[in-house]
Scaffold this active site. Structure first.
Site, mmCIF file in Angstrom:
data_model
loop_
_atom_site.group_PDB
_atom_site.id
_atom_site.type_symbol
_atom_site.label_atom_id
_atom_site.label_comp_id
_atom_site.label_asym_id
_atom_site.label_seq_id
_atom_site.Cartn_x
_atom_site.Cartn_y
_atom_site.Cartn_z
ATOM 1 C CD GLN A 1 -1.922 -0.096 5.047
ATOM 2 O OE1 GLN A 1 -1.637 1.042 4.713
ATOM 3 N NE2 GLN A 1 -1.026 -1.055 5.156
ATOM 4 N N PRO B 1 0.848 -1.196 0.000
ATOM 5 C CG PRO B 1 0.038 -1.025 2.175
ATOM 6 C CD PRO B 1 0.842 -1.905 1.284
ATOM 7 C CG MET B 2 3.643 2.182 -1.870
ATOM 8 S SD MET B 2 4.817 1.993 -3.244
ATOM 9 C CE MET B 2 3.855 0.952 -4.360
ATOM 10 N N GLY C 1 7.190 -2.498 -2.976
ATOM 11 C CA GLY C 1 6.684 -1.138 -2.941
ATOM 12 C C GLY C 1 7.337 -0.269 -3.991
ATOM 13 N NE ARG C 2 11.468 2.687 -1.035
ATOM 14 C CZ ARG C 2 12.647 2.878 -0.466
ATOM 15 N NH1 ARG C 2 13.264 4.038 -0.593
ATOM 16 N NH2 ARG C 2 13.206 1.916 0.248
ATOM 17 C CE LYS D 1 4.273 -2.532 4.072
ATOM 18 N NZ LYS D 1 5.001 -1.311 4.413
ATOM 19 C CB CYS E 1 2.543 5.219 7.580
ATOM 20 S SG CYS E 1 2.832 6.836 6.803
ATOM 21 C CG ASN F 1 7.722 -3.856 2.421
ATOM 22 O OD1 ASN F 1 7.477 -2.866 3.098
ATOM 23 N ND2 ASN F 1 7.861 -3.779 1.132
ATOM 24 C CG ASP G 1 16.160 -2.190 0.676
ATOM 25 O OD1 ASP G 1 15.477 -1.154 0.515
ATOM 26 O OD2 ASP G 1 17.082 -2.274 1.508
#
Length: 329
Positions: free
Chosen positions: A72, A18-19, A228-229, A141, A102, A204, A206
């Site tokens: 989320q 989730p971003m 994610g990223r 998370k 977060c 999660n 890298d």
């Protein structure tokens, strides 16, 4: 087969993290096409949801083709979080996920997101109340801890499982680290290999290449990885990791035509879902990766990220097609 309750996710699921302002329906559609096994919405403020704030409510939009999909939420007040969970349940997602990870100041400093890592007893109480308030599977998370002196994730994981969560995703950094430095997967592996744990543990942090996904799978024994990223502007990472796991060979990256076609589709879906102004603005973070590695592209990248006009962006993409198709293919 990895399962969250009765939801089958495959042998080694790949999750879209989730971003905020990234994992919206347009982007999720592209990640699903590329092989994401479980996706989560952008995080939703429990306070915003119970006040019927437009931005929070819009994030409840989910579609059948996305399933399984988790919504989320974040917040620090137990009653608000319970009420938000009840509202979410009516939209019929597959999972409710709680954000305890977060690190952003405006969230964490109010005791929500990673902020709750400073009050583990409250974190456990809040989780237990949400589990009791919904019939849906609840997942969490979180991060390793607030800082280097409070990496209590081993014990926290046990306690979260004891109050009823059905899967746990762990980002291998503390809140203090934000997104800096390397993610430390050692403690994630310790949690997974704790004989008391029986729920899926997802790692999660890298995961940006197929090799790293396989290396961490083998080294730490996690049930799956959350990406994610590395997926921003590059939804193809899911299919590339899956191909590598199955064959130990690299899948060719997307062709230039595919990059361009997906960029256009993403832009049009984004504008349709968010409106022209916001749709154009929130595409900007994706362009660098969509066209990464293409030589002599800087001038066009600058045009894409500095334009606020939809037709101007469309025209730039047309220019890119004319100039680069023959050069690159």
């Amino acid at each position: 087969m990895v399962k969250i309750r009765n939801i089958e996710l495959g042998e080694f699921p790949l999750l879209l993290a989730p971003m905020e302002d990234v994992s919206d329906p347009p982007f999720r559609a592209l990640c699903k096409e590329s092989g994401a096994d479980l996706m989560y919405t952008e995080f939703i403020s429990s306070e915003g949801l119970i006040r019927d704030a437009a931005k929070s409510v819009a994030k409840l939009d989910i579609y059948e083709y996305e399933r399984p999909i988790g919504i989320q939420i974040f917040g620090s007040e137990i009653e608000s979080m319970k009420e938000a969970a009840r509202i979410i349940e009516k939209t019929n997602p597959d999972i409710i996920d709680i954000n305890y990870g977060c690190p952003v100041k405006k969230v964490a400093c109010k005791g929500a997101g990673a902020g709750i890592l400073q009050d583990i007893p409250k974190m456990i109480r809040l989780t237990e109340e949400i589990v009791k308030s919904t019939s849906l599977p609840v997942t969490v998370k979180t991060r390793l801890g607030w800082d280097d002196n409070s990496k209590h994730i081993y014990e926290v994981a046990e306690r979260l499982q004891d109050v009823g969560i059905e899967a746990l995703s762990i980002h291998g950094r503390t809140r203090k680290q934000m997104y800096k430095g390397e993610a430390d997967w050692t403690l994630i592996g310790d949690v997974k290999n704790n004989p008391r744990m029986h729920i899926p543990i997802f790692g999660n942090g890298d995961i940006d290449t197929p090799e790293k996904a396989v290396e961490y799978k083998n080294k730490y024994g996690v049930d799956g990885v959350m990406i994610g990223r590395a997926s921003i502007g590059y939804p193809w990472i899911f299919r590339e990791i899956k191909h590598y796991i199955e064959t130990k060979e690299h899948l060719d990256g997307p062709t230039f035509k595919e990059r361009l076609d997906v960029t256009r589709r993403h832009l049009e879906m984004s504008v349709k879902w968010k409106g022209e102004t916001l749709g154009v603005i929130e595409m900007k973070r994706h362009y660098t990766n969509y066209f990464k590695g293409i030589p002599h592209f800087k001038e066009y990248r600058t045009k894409l990220v500095t334009s606020f006009d939809l037709q101007e962006v469309r025209d730039t993409l047309d220019e890119i097609e004319l100039k680069f198709t023959e050069l690159v293919e």
